[in-house]
Design a protein around this motif. Structure first.
Motif, PDB file in Angstrom:
ATOM      1  N   GLY A 379      -1.462  63.318 -53.957  1.00 27.36           N
ATOM      2  CA  GLY A 379      -0.494  64.132 -54.697  1.00 27.36           C
ATOM      3  C   GLY A 379      -0.168  65.473 -54.079  1.00 27.36           C
ATOM      4  N   THR A 380      -0.831  65.855 -52.979  1.00 28.81           N
ATOM      5  CA  THR A 380      -0.493  67.133 -52.352  1.00 28.81           C
ATOM      6  C   THR A 380       0.906  67.054 -51.750  1.00 28.81           C
ATOM      7  OG1 THR A 380      -2.793  67.552 -51.846  1.00 28.81           O
ATOM      8  CG2 THR A 380      -1.178  68.745 -50.536  1.00 28.81           C
ATOM      9  N   PRO A 381       1.756  68.028 -52.057  1.00 26.96           N
ATOM     10  CA  PRO A 381       3.117  67.998 -51.504  1.00 26.96           C
ATOM     11  C   PRO A 381       3.098  68.076 -49.982  1.00 26.96           C
ATOM     12  CG  PRO A 381       2.892  69.706 -53.182  1.00 26.96           C
ATOM     13  CD  PRO A 381       1.523  69.194 -52.915  1.00 26.96           C
ATOM     14  N   LEU A 382       4.063  67.396 -49.365  1.00 27.25           N
ATOM     15  CA  LEU A 382       4.159  67.369 -47.911  1.00 27.25           C
ATOM     16  C   LEU A 382       5.583  67.655 -47.491  1.00 27.25           C
ATOM     17  CD1 LEU A 382       3.007  66.635 -45.062  1.00 27.25           C
ATOM     18  CD2 LEU A 382       3.700  64.285 -45.530  1.00 27.25           C
ATOM     19  N   ILE A 383       5.715  68.574 -46.540  1.00 24.07           N
ATOM     20  CA  ILE A 383       7.016  68.856 -45.931  1.00 24.07           C
ATOM     21  C   ILE A 383       6.909  68.477 -44.467  1.00 24.07           C
ATOM     22  CG2 ILE A 383       8.656  70.679 -45.318  1.00 24.07           C
ATOM     23  CD1 ILE A 383       6.814  72.136 -47.727  1.00 24.07           C
ATOM     24  N   VAL A 384       7.831  67.671 -43.989  1.00 24.34           N
ATOM     25  CA  VAL A 384       7.826  67.297 -42.577  1.00 24.34           C
ATOM     26  C   VAL A 384       9.063  67.884 -41.924  1.00 24.34           C
ATOM     27  CG1 VAL A 384       8.096  65.379 -40.957  1.00 24.34           C
ATOM     28  CG2 VAL A 384       6.438  65.223 -42.807  1.00 24.34           C
ATOM     29  N   ILE A 385       8.845  68.563 -40.799  1.00 20.99           N
ATOM     30  CA  ILE A 385       9.963  69.153 -40.052  1.00 20.99           C
ATOM     31  C   ILE A 385       9.944  68.528 -38.673  1.00 20.99           C
ATOM     32  CG2 ILE A 385      10.899  71.286 -39.081  1.00 20.99           C
ATOM     33  CD1 ILE A 385       9.619  72.766 -41.470  1.00 20.99           C
ATOM     34  N   ASP A 386      10.907  67.653 -38.399  1.00 19.64           N
ATOM     35  CA  ASP A 386      10.889  66.912 -37.145  1.00 19.64           C
ATOM     36  C   ASP A 386      12.241  66.262 -36.931  1.00 19.64           C
ATOM     37  OD1 ASP A 386      10.127  64.746 -35.118  1.00 19.64           O
ATOM     38  OD2 ASP A 386       8.184  65.696 -35.485  1.00 19.64           O
ATOM     39  N   GLU A 391       6.244  58.646 -39.115  1.00 26.50           N
ATOM     40  CA  GLU A 391       5.623  57.914 -40.220  1.00 26.50           C
ATOM     41  C   GLU A 391       5.356  58.835 -41.408  1.00 26.50           C
ATOM     42  OE1 GLU A 391       2.060  55.742 -39.196  1.00 26.50           O
ATOM     43  OE2 GLU A 391       1.664  55.264 -41.296  1.00 26.50           O
ATOM     44  N   LEU A 392       4.858  60.025 -41.147  1.00 24.48           N
ATOM     45  CA  LEU A 392       4.549  60.939 -42.247  1.00 24.48           C
ATOM     46  C   LEU A 392       5.799  61.359 -43.018  1.00 24.48           C
ATOM     47  CD1 LEU A 392       1.700  63.362 -41.113  1.00 24.48           C
ATOM     48  CD2 LEU A 392       1.616  61.559 -42.838  1.00 24.48           C
ATOM     49  N   ALA A 393       6.963  61.276 -42.380  1.00 23.93           N
ATOM     50  CA  ALA A 393       8.182  61.663 -43.089  1.00 23.93           C
ATOM     51  C   ALA A 393       8.414  60.771 -44.299  1.00 23.93           C
ATOM     52  CB  ALA A 393       9.383  61.595 -42.145  1.00 23.93           C
ATOM     53  N   GLU A 394       7.947  59.536 -44.204  1.00 24.18           N
ATOM     54  CA  GLU A 394       8.122  58.621 -45.337  1.00 24.18           C
ATOM     55  C   GLU A 394       7.228  58.997 -46.508  1.00 24.18           C
ATOM     56  OE1 GLU A 394       7.193  55.048 -43.438  1.00 24.18           O
ATOM     57  OE2 GLU A 394       9.016  54.996 -42.234  1.00 24.18           O
ATOM     58  N   TYR A 395       6.182  59.742 -46.247  1.00 26.85           N
ATOM     59  CA  TYR A 395       5.283  60.160 -47.310  1.00 26.85           C
ATOM     60  C   TYR A 395       5.668  61.535 -47.846  1.00 26.85           C
ATOM     61  CZ  TYR A 395       1.979  56.536 -45.792  1.00 26.85           C
ATOM     62  OH  TYR A 395       1.379  55.356 -45.480  1.00 26.85           O
ATOM     63  N   ALA A 396       6.648  62.146 -47.158  1.00 24.26           N
ATOM     64  CA  ALA A 396       6.922  63.548 -47.458  1.00 24.26           C
ATOM     65  C   ALA A 396       7.795  63.705 -48.698  1.00 24.26           C
ATOM     66  CB  ALA A 396       7.614  64.190 -46.254  1.00 24.26           C
ATOM     67  N   ASP A 397       7.631  64.835 -49.337  1.00 24.42           N
ATOM     68  CA  ASP A 397       8.525  65.179 -50.437  1.00 24.42           C
ATOM     69  C   ASP A 397       9.887  65.555 -49.887  1.00 24.42           C
ATOM     70  OD1 ASP A 397       5.621  65.906 -51.351  1.00 24.42           O
ATOM     71  OD2 ASP A 397       6.829  65.634 -53.162  1.00 24.42           O
ATOM     72  N   VAL A 398       9.898  66.134 -48.720  1.00 25.87           N
ATOM     73  CA  VAL A 398      11.171  66.434 -48.073  1.00 25.87           C
ATOM     74  C   VAL A 398      10.983  66.402 -46.565  1.00 25.87           C
ATOM     75  CG1 VAL A 398      10.805  68.935 -48.201  1.00 25.87           C
ATOM     76  CG2 VAL A 398      13.108  68.056 -48.007  1.00 25.87           C
ATOM     77  N   HIS A 399      11.943  65.820 -45.888  1.00 29.54           N
ATOM     78  CA  HIS A 399      11.933  65.747 -44.425  1.00 29.54           C
ATOM     79  C   HIS A 399      13.124  66.533 -43.927  1.00 29.54           C
ATOM     80  CE1 HIS A 399      12.771  63.162 -40.597  1.00 29.54           C
ATOM     81  NE2 HIS A 399      12.167  64.297 -40.297  1.00 29.54           N
ATOM     82  N   LEU A 400      12.827  67.614 -43.199  1.00 32.82           N
ATOM     83  CA  LEU A 400      13.918  68.400 -42.620  1.00 32.82           C
ATOM     84  C   LEU A 400      14.126  67.877 -41.202  1.00 32.82           C
ATOM     85  CD1 LEU A 400      12.872  71.960 -43.913  1.00 32.82           C
ATOM     86  CD2 LEU A 400      14.284  70.221 -45.019  1.00 32.82           C
TER      87      LEU A 400
END
Lengths: 866, 551
Positions: A379-386, A391-400
Motif C-alpha cells: 500500500g505504500t504509494p509509488l511514483i515512477v519517473i522514467d 515494470e515498476l511503472a505498472e505498480y505505480a500510483d503515477v508514472h511520469l
C-alpha cells in the motif's frame, strides 16, 4: 500473570507473537511443512498442531497467538499421533495420484517442475508472491484435486518467472528442481561471501567441492540484512563462467607481430614497472594513468591508486563510477557533504512513499526491486519517473513518462507544486538548509507550462505525483534513483534538483526516507571510496587538502601533486592526443562499455603502453601490451562496498585457474618492484591502512569487525557500529544546500535529421558487458541485444518485429534487430550493451556532464535507416 | 532475419500483477466482473485471461487459481442457461431413487444430463422432490410441492409479512424500522441489538451486537456490511424464501446494520443456485433505491448484489469475502477477524439473511419485546424448514425453547416412519425420535450433543439406505472441500475411498479414526464439524451401515 508455558518452560509472549515463534525463542522445535519465517503463515499442512490446556482441539502453532496464561504442550502423545496420522494420509494420497508428467522438463535453463513430488505446501507460490513478487504459480482445482500449476503448460519458460530461484530453495521436496545444483560430494564446504554482480551486495552461501574445485550451488544467506536469503538469477546461477575454457590463466605479453605470448609473473610485472617508471621519468607523471576496477575489491582499488599516486606520483586515477554515478556522487557531496546514499535499503520497509527516478530496479537491482515491489503491494504509494514504462511503472500510483534528459525541468516543476501547496517541511528548511530564501525566489521563476512543454508530462500527472510525495510529517519520501539521472549532460544537476525535493520534504536524515541512489557495480561505491578519483584521496579527501596531505605523507611516504589529475573521458582524449602514453586498466572493458566507441578504440591504439588486468580476453585486451590474469570474486579475499555504504567481506571459495592471481596481490608485487616496500601479507592489513588513511569514514573498519552484515560507513571508530542513516543530526557539510538551476536541453536534443532519442541500458538477464553472464546459461534466456521501439514508430517506419535495421548517430552506426515494445515511448529507443557484436557504444558520443564528466548514455540523437 | 527469440519475461506486459494492491480500492467488485465475463464469453483464452486479469486488477496466475476453483466455472459453456442441473442435495437424494422420472422432453434431457453428473447441491426446494434447475428456474420431475408457512411463536418476526402475504409477489415495506434507526445514533442501535440478544442464525450463533460493535470500533475510512445468502446446507431453504417473499426485510436489516456500523457499502451475496432470489432482491433493491432509502440526508450506502459461483464453503464468512475479491473461495486464517480486516482489508460484518430479517422488528418493537420470546441465552425466534418427508413441508417459525416435537407436529408429522431427523445440514446432527423433546435452543441442544445449525430438518425414513446416505454425505464433503488445508481435502477423499470399497473388519475403526483426525486437525468449521456430524450418524446407525450387504 504475564507468562505462558511451553512444555513447562515459561516465556513472556511478545505482542503479536505466535506459538511457533515463542517456541523458537525457547529453542523448542515444532515440526512444520508449509511454514517459512519470511512468509505469512499458510496454515495448510496442520503438522504444527500443539495442545493447549483448556482448548478442546489442538491449535496450529504457526498462526495461533500465544497469550499469557496459556499452557502449551508440543509433544504429547495426542499431537504426535495426529502428526503421524497426517503423514500417513499425505503419503497415501501421494501414492494414489497419477503424476501429470513423468519426465523432467528442461525448457528453462535452471528450473524444472516435477509435480509428482509436490506436497501442495504452496511455499513456492507464497515465496514467489511475497518475496519476489512475480506471481508465477497458481493453485488449480479444489479439494483433493488441487495442484500447483504454472500457466497452461506447467513450464517456467513461458511464465513471468525471472529465475530468482527462491521457489527451488524453499521447496521441501523435489517438486521444483534447481538443475544448477550439483550433487553433494564427500568433501564439501560452504563459504559465505558477497555477490560480485551488482551494487546490492547480497550475501551468498557457496557450496564447493573441495576435490574438484567446483561450485556446487549458490544460495542466499537467510539472516543477511541486505537480501534475507533472496538472490537473483545472476548471483545464484551465473557462475559457470568461472570454469569457462577461455579464462585468462597466464600473464601475456604482446609480441612484435601483435600476437600474445605467455610470460611469467616476474617477467610481466618487471615489464610493467620498468616501462611505467621510465615513462614517468621521460614524460612526467601526467603521462600515465590507471582505471581501478569497480568489480574488484576495495583493497585492490586502494593499492592501485596508491601505487600511481605515491610511487608514480600521478593523480590520473579514476574508476567507472565516472561513467555511471559520478554525477550522483558529486551532487550529493555538494549539497549534503557525502557523495553516497543518505539512506539504507532497510528504509524501503519503513517508507511512507517511494519515488523511483531513472532506475529500473526489478531488472538491474532485482533484490532491491523486489523489496520495493513488496512494499508497494502493501500500500505504500509509488511514483515512477522514467521515459520507459518499466515494470515498476505498472505498480505505480503515477508514472511520469518524461522525455529523456528533461529531469531538471520535471523536478523543478514538482518543487514548485510542492512549495505552492505548502507540502514542505518548513521547520526543517529553516533549521537545516542554508539557502531556502534564495530558493523561494527561484521557485517563482519556474513556469509550469514551460515544464510541461519541456518534459512532455501533463500538469495533472505532475500534481498527482506531488500530492503523493510525503513530507516528513507524514513519514517523508524515499528517493530512489539510477543512471537515468546521472548519465546525462545535466546529470549532476538532475541529482541536485532531486535532492531539492528531498530537502523540501525534510526527508534526508530520517528513517524511512532520504536519498538512495542504486549503485551499479558490486564495488563501484568502494572503488570511489578508495580514492579512485583524480581529485580525491581515499575517503573523499581533496588531494589539495593540507590535513589530508599531512596524514597521507606520514602513511604513504610520498605524495602526488595538489593538482587534480584527469578523469576517464579526459584520459581517453589525452591518450588519443598522445599526452597520456601509458594506462593500467584493471577489470574494465572500456572498448565495449565507454561511450563513443570509435574514439575509445582510436585512443587505445595510440597508447604506447597498455596493461589490462582481466578474467577474460575482453575487447580492450586486443589493445593491450601486457595482460594480467585476474581472480574473480569467488576466488579472492577482500571487501566490497554496496550502494548503502555497507562494507562486506568477500571470501575465496574456489581456487582461481592457472597462474591467475588476486588483484591486490598483483598490484602489491608490481609496486614493490618499483621500489615501494609494501609488506601487506593479506587484504586485512590493507584494510587496516585504509582505516588509518581515512579515519573519519573507515576508522572503525577492520576484518575482525566485519562479521555477518559488515559495517556501513561512516564508521569512525571501534565504538561505532556504522551508520545506517547519514545526516541524521545535521548535514555533514553543515547545512544542506538547495540548488537553483534551470533545465537546459543537451547537445543531443533537437538535432535535426535525428528524430529519436536513444537510451542505452541493461536488461534482467545479463550483466553489463556480459563478460560473465554470456558465459553462463543466461544466454539461453537472452542471446542478443535488441533495439526496443514503440510499435507505432515501427509501423510508421515500416519495420517489423525482428527486422535488422541500421541505426545511425552523429558518432557512428550499427546494425541491430528491433523488438516491438509498448514500454518504449514514441520517439525514444532503448538498446542494451550486453553483447560486444552489437557495438552499442558506436552510437553514443562525447556529450558529457561538464561538472562530473559523466557521459550522456541516456539520450543520444539517432535516426533509423531502413 | 533472426529466428524468433523466446519472449523476455521482463518485457512482457503484466498490468494485472502490478495493480494487484489496488484491488483493495476497486470500484467494481472483482467477482461481479468475472461473473459477467464468463456469462457472456465462457472461460477465457490466453488473451481473454490477460484482459480480464487487468480489469479485476489481479495477477493472471491468481485469476487462474480462481477460475479453476468454482463449480460454475469449471464446466462452463456460453449457453449455460440451457444447461440443466439436477439437485443432488440430501432431500432430493433421499427420494430420487424411489420416484420415476417424468416423461416430458425437458425432463428426459435432465435425466441424461444428470447421468453426466451436472448437479447442484442443493437447490433449496426441499419441500418437493426431484428438483432441477433449468433456464434459471427450479422445476421438478415430481408433483410441484406446496410450501406451508407457519408461525408457532406468539409474535411472528421473520414470517410476519410472509404469512399475511399470499406468495404471489414479494411483500412490501414502509421501512419504518430504518426510519426509526436513522433518528437514533449508531451506538444506540448497536446497544439495542446487543440487548436483544440476537445471535447469528446461519449456524455460528455469534452475538450480532457484539460483532457489529467490533466492526464499528475498528478505525477505518471504509467499512462493509455483507448479507450472506450462500445458504448451502442441503435441506435449508429459509433464506431463499425470505429473499423471495420478503426481500425488503433483508434490505432494511442490511441498511440498519450499515448505519449502525458506519458502512457506506453493502453486498448481498446470493448463491448461483438461487437465481430467482437474486432477481427478486435486485428488483427490490431498485425499489428501495428509488424510494430514497439507500441515500438521503442522514445516510448513504451503496448496495450491490453479487452472485456466488458454486461453492458451499463460501458460506463461511472469510471464504465469502475471498470470493467477492475474485479469489479462490478458501477460508482465511483468523485472526484477523473480518470485523478487524475483512473485504479488501477493511472492517466488515457478514450477517446471515435470517438474522438480518430480525433487525427491523427489533428496532420497531424494542429489544425487550424481542427478549420476551425465547430462552435466557437464545432470545427471539428461529425459523425451521421441513422437507417433503413431512405431511406439511414448509417453514415454521418458533420461539426458542419450543420443543422440536411441537414443530414436527405442526409440520404434520412424517409421511413414513422415521429413523431420525437430520437437523442442520451436513454440519448438523442426527436426532432420533426419543430425543424429539429437545428444545429448539443453542445451549439446550449443545448440552445433548446436538447442533441446531441453520435449522433445516430432513426426514430420514427407516427405509432409507443408510450406507448410501453415508457415501453421499462424504462425497459432498470431498466435492466441496476448498483445498486450503490437507486434513480436510485429502481426508475427505480418503473417507470416500473407504466407504466405497467393500467393508472389511477394520473399516469402521478406520473410518472413525479418519473422521476423528479430520475433525481434530482441520483449519475451519467445515473440516471440524462434518466429521463430527458423520461420526454421530455412524454411532446411531452403525449396525445398519456396517453389515456386509450395505457395502
Amino acid at each position: 500473570m504475564s507468562e505462558a508455558f511451553i512444555n513447562g518452560q515459561a516465556i513472556t509472549p511478545l505482542s503479536g507473537e505466535t506459538i511457533l515463534e515463542a517456541a523458537k525463542r525457547l529453542s523448542i522445535d515444532i515440526p512444520t511443512i508449509c511454514h517459512a519465517e519470511q512468509l505469512h503463515p499458510e496454515g495448510g499442512c496442520r503438522i504444527c498442531l500443539v495442545e493447549c490446556e483448556g482448548e478442546d482441539r489442538p491449535m496450529a502453532a504457526c498462526h495461533s497467538a500465544i497469550n499469557p496464561g496459556m499452557i502449551i504442550h508440543t509433544d504429547t502423545e495426542k499431537v504426535e499421533t495426529l502428526r503421524s496420522q497426517l503423514h500417513e494420509l499425505y503419503d497415501h494420497h501421494r501414492h494414489t495420484i497419477t503424476p501429470c508428467s513423468t519426465t523432467t522438463q528442461e525448457t528453462h535453463p535452471y528450473l524444472s517442475l516435477n509435480l509428482a513430488a509436490c506436497v501442495d505446501c504452496r511455499l513456492c507460490l507464497n515465496v514467489c508472491e511475497q518475496v519476489q513478487g512475480q506471481f508465477v504459480f497458481s493453485v488449480s482445482g479444489r479439494g483433493a484435486k488441487k495442484k500447483i500449476s504454472i500457466g497452461d503448460l506447467d513450464t517456467f519458460a513461458d511464465s513471468p518467472c525471472v529465475a530468482c530461484g527462491a521457489c527451488a530453495d524453499i521447496c521441501p521436496t523435489d517438486a521444483i528442481i534447481n538443475r544448477d545444483v550439483l550433487n553433494h560430494s564427500a568433501h564439501q564446504k560452504t563459504v559465505r561471501s558477497t555477490c560480485g554482480y551488482c551494487g546490492v551486495g547480497c550475501q551468498i552461501a557457496v557450496a564447493v567441492d573441495e576435490d574438484t574445485n567446483q561450485v556446487l550451488s549458490i544460495e542466499g544467506v537467510n539472516d543477511a540484512l541486505v537480501n534475507k536469503g533472496h538472490l537473483c538469477a545472476k548471483g545464484r546461477f551465473s557462475h559457470s563462467y568461472l570454469k569457462s575454457g577461455d579464462r585468462l590463466t597466464q600473464p601475456l605479453i604482446k609480441t612484435a607481430d601483435g600476437s600474445f605470448k605467455e610470460a611469467t609473473w616476474p617477467e610481466a610485472l618487471k615489464l610493467i614497472t620498468s616501462t611505467l617508471t621510465q615513462m614517468v621519468k621521460t614524460h612526467g607523471s601526467s603521462s600515465v594513468g590507471a582505471f581501478t576496477s569497480s568489480r574488484s575489491t576495495n583493497e585492490a582499488c586502494y593499492l592501485l591508486q596508491k601505487f600511481f599516486r605515491s610511487i608514480l606520483l600521478s593523480n590520473n586515477v579514476d574508476c567507472c563510477a565516472r561513467v555511471c554515478h559520478s554525477s550522483t556522487a558529486l551532487a550529493l557531496q555538494l549539497v549534503t557533504g557525502t557523495g553516497a546514499a543518505s539512506s539504507s535499503y532497510q528504509d524501503i520497509e519503513s517508507s511512507s512513499c517511494i519515488l523511483v527516478a531513472g532506475a529500473n530496479p526489478t531488472e538491474a537491482h532485482p533484490i532491491v526491486g523486489a523489496r520495493i515491489k513488496q512494499q508497494v503491494l502493501k500500500g505504500t504509494p509509488l511514483i515512477v519517473i522514467d521515459p520507459r514504462e518499466i515494470e515498476l511503472a505498472e505498480y505505480a500510483d503515477v508514472h511520469l513518462q518524461l522525455i529523456p534528459g528533461t529531469n531538471v525541468a520535471l523536478f523543478n516543476g514538482l518543487a514548485k507544486i510542492l512549495h505552492d501547496n505548502g507540502d514542505i517541511d518548513e521547520p526543517y528548511l529553516l533549521e537545516r538548509i542554508e539557502n531556502y530564501e534564495e530558493f523561494k525566489g527561484f521557485i517563482e521563476t519556474i513556469s509550469l507550462p514551460e515544464i510541461v512543454d519541456s518534459t512532455g508530462v501533463d500538469l495533472e500527472s505532475m500534481k498527482k505525483a506531488a500530492s503523493l510525495i510525503c513530507s516528513s510529517q507524514a513519514g517523508g519520501t524515499l528517493f530512489v534513483h539510477g543512471l537515468g539521472l546521472s548519465e546525462l549532460e545535466q546529470g549532476t544537476a538532475s541529482v541536485m534538483t532531486l535532492c531539492n525535493l528531498g530537502m523540501l520534504t525534510g526527508s534526508i536524515g530520517k528513517l524511512g526516507s532520504g536519498m538512495l541512489p542504486l549503485r551499479g557495480q558490486n564495488n563501484v561505491q568502494g572503488s570511489a571510496d578508495m580514492g579512485s578519483m583524480p581529485d580525491q584521496f581515499t575517503g573523499y579527501q581533496s588531494v589539495a587538502d593540507p590535513a589530508a596531505r599531512q596524514r597521507l605523507q606520514k602513511i604513504w611516504g610520498s605524495l602526488p601533486p595538489e593538482e587534480p589529475g584527469l578523469t576517464i573521458p579526459e584520459m581517453i582524449d589525452a591518450a588519443a592526443a598522445g599526452s597520456i602514453r601509458g594506462l593500467w586498466i584493471q577489470g574494465e572493458d572500456i572498448a565495449q562499455s565507454d561511450p563513443n566507441e570509435s574514439h575509445v578504440r582510436a585512443a587505445l591504439e595510440t597508447l604506447d603502453f597498455l596493461v589490462v588486468q582481466e578474467i577474460f580476453f575482453s575487447e580492450t585486451c586486443h589493445f593491450a601490451d601486457v595482460i594480467l590474469p585476474a581472480a574473480s570474486y569467488l576466488e579472492q579475499e577482500g571487501t566490497f562496498t554496496n550502494g548503502e555504504r555497507r562494507i562486506q567481506h568477500v571470501k575465496p571459495v574456489v581456487a582461481s585457474p592457472g597462474e591467475s592471481l588476486p588483484d591486490w596481490l598483483v598490484v602489491r608485487d608490481a609496486a614493490n618492484l618499483a621500489g615501494a616496500q609494501w609488506s601487506y601479507q593479506n587484504p586485512s592489513e590493507v584494510m587496516d591502512e585504509i582505516a588509518e588513511v581515512a579515519p573519519h569514514l573507515f576508522g572503525g573498519v577492520s576484518y575482525s569487525r566485519l562479521d555477518q552484515n559488515g559495517l556501513q560507513w561512516p564508521c569512525p571508530s571501534y565504538e561505532s557500529s556504522g551508520t545506517a542513516t547519514v545526516h541524521g543530526s545535521g548535514f555533514l557539510r553543515g547545512k544542506g544546500a538547495l540548488t537553483t538551476i534551470d533545465y537546459r536541453p543537451s547537445s543531443e536534443h533537437h538535432i535535426s535529421g535525428y528524430p529519436y532519442l536513444l537510451i542505452t541500458g541493461r536488461t534482467l538477464h545479463h550483466y553489463n558487458v556480459g563478460t560473465m553472464t554470456r558465459r553462463s546459461r543466461q544466454s539461453s534466456l537472452s542471446s542478443r541485444d535488441f533495439l526496443e521501439i514503440n510499435p507505432k514508430d515501427a509501423k510508421r517506419e515500416k519495420i517489423k518485429d525482428g527486422d535488422i535495421i541500421t541505426v545511425q548517430s552523429r558518432w557512428g552506426q550499427i546494425a541491430v534487430p528491433i523488438k516491438y515494445s509498448t514500454r518504449t515511448a514514441p520517439n525514444t529507443l532503448f538498446l542494451s550493451f550486453h553483447f560486444p557484436e552489437t557495438h552499442t557504444n558506436q552510437l553514443t558520443g562525447p556529450a558529457l556532464d561538464p561538472m562530473s564528466k559523466c557521459p550522456q548514455y541516456k539520450a543520444t540523437a539517432v535516426r533509423l535507416l531502413v | 532475419m533472426p529466428s524468433p527469440h523466446p519472449p523476455n519475461p521482463s518485457n512482457q506486459r503484466q498490468p494485472s500483477a502490478a495493480a494487484y494492491r489496488r484491488t483493495r480500492d476497486g470500484k467494481e467488485y472483482p467477482a461481479s466482473i468475472i461473473q459477467q465475463y464468463i456469462g457472456e464469453n465462457g472461460l477465457p483464452d490466453a488473451a481473454g485471461l490477460a484482459s480480464l486479469a487487468a480489469r479485476v486488477q489481479l495477477p493472471e496466475s491468481t485469476l487462474r487459481s480462481t477460475l479453476s476453483y468454482y463449480a460454475d466455472y469449471t464446466n462452463k459453456s456460453p449457453s449455460s442457461a440451457a444447461h440443466s442441473k439436477a439437485c443432488n442435495g440430501t432431500s432430493c437424494f433421499l427420494s430420487s431413487k424411489d420416484k420415476p422420472r417424468a416423461t416430458s422432453e425437458a425432463t428426459t434431457e435432465v435425466a441424461t444430463k444428470t447421468t453426466q453428473g451436472d448437479c447442484a447441491s442443493c437447490l433449496g426446494h426441499c419441500y418437493q422432490e426431484n428438483n432441477y434447475l433449468h433456464d434459471n428456474e427450479v422445476h421438478t420431475t415430481a408433483e410441484t410441492g406446496e410450501m406451508a408457512t407457519q408461525c408457532l411463536a406468539p409474535t411472528p418476526v421473520t414470517t410476519r409479512r410472509i404469512i399475511a402475504n399470499n406468495a404471489t409477489k414479494p411483500a412490501t415495506s414502509s421501512y419504518a424500522g430504518l426510519q426509526l434507526a436513522l433518528q437514533s445514533s449508531p451506538q444506540k442501535i448497536i446497544e439495542t441489538i446487543t440487548n436483544s440478544g440476537l445471535r447469528g442464525r446461519g449456524g455460528a450463533a455469534f452475538p450480532s451486537g457484539k460483532k457489529w460493535k467490533a466492526c464499528a470500533s475498528t478505525a477505518s475510512n471504509q467499512r462493509y456490511i455483507i448479507a450472506n445468502g450462500n445458504e448451502g446446507d442441503a435441506g435449508s431453504y429459509v433464506d431463499r424464501v425470505l429473499l423471495e417473499r420478503d426481500p425488503h426485510s433483508v434490505i432494511e436489516g442490511l441498511l440498519i446494520g450499515a448505519y449502525a456500523i458506519g458502512a457506506s457499502k453493502g453486498v448481498i451475496y446470493i448463491r448461483s443456485e438461487y437465481p430467482t432470489a437474486a432477481r427478486i432482491i435486485e428488483a427490490a433493491l431498485k425499489e428501495a433505491r428509488d424510494a430514497g432509502h439507500l441515500k438521503n440526508d442522514h445516510f448513504s450506502c451503496e448496495v450491490t448484489v453479487i452472485q456466488g459461483a458454486g461453492s458451499f464453503v463460501c458460506g463461511e464468512e472469510t471464504a465469502l469475502i475471498n470470493a467477492i475479491e475474485g479469489l479462490r473461495g478458501e477460508v482465511r486464517l483468523r485472526p484477523p477477524y473480518p470485523t478487524e480486516s475483512g473485504l479488501f482489508g477493511k472492517p466488515t460484518t457478514v450477517d446471515n439473511i435470517e438474522t438480518l430479517c430480525n433487525i427491523p422488528f427489533i428496532i420497531e418493537h424494542s429489544a425487550e419485546t424481542y427478549k420476551l420470546m425465547g430462552t435466557a441465552t437464545s432470545s427471539g425466534t428461529k425459523t425451521l424448514c421441513f422437507n417433503h418427508g413431512f405431511v406439511r413441508p414448509g417453514i415454521i417459525e418458533v420461539e426458542f425453547g419450543t420443543p422440536l416435537q411441537a414443530a414436527i407436529d405442526a409440520a404434520g408429522g412424517s409421511k413414513s416412519p422415521l429413523a431420525a431427523i437430520l437437523l442442520g445440514g451436513p454440519m448438523g446432527c442426527v436426532i432420533t425420535p426419543d430425543q424429539w423433546d429437545t428444545p429448539v435452543c443453542y445451549e439446550a441442544m449443545q448440552a445433548r450433543g446436538f447442533d441446531l445449525g441453520h435449522g433445516s430438518i430432513i426426514a430420514l425414513p427407516k427405509s432409507a439406505d443408510k450406507a448410501a446416505l453415508l457415501r453421499h454425505w462424504l462425497s459432498f464433503m470431498a466435492d466441496e472441500s476448498c483445498g486450503k488445508c490437507e486434513p480436510c481435502s485429502l481426508g475427505s477423499k480418503r473417507s470416500c475411498q473407504i466407504v466405497n470399497e467393500p467393508w472389511h473388519e477394520n473399516s469402521q475403526q478406520q473410518l472413525d479414526d479418519l473422521l476423528h483426525l479430520i475433525g481434530q486437525t482441520s483449519l475451519c468449521a467445515f473440516g471440524r464439524e462434518i466429521p463430527r456430524a458423520v461420526s454421530q450418524y455412524l454411532d446411531v446407525f452403525q449396525d445398519e451401515i456396517f453389515t456386509p450387504k450395505s457395502s
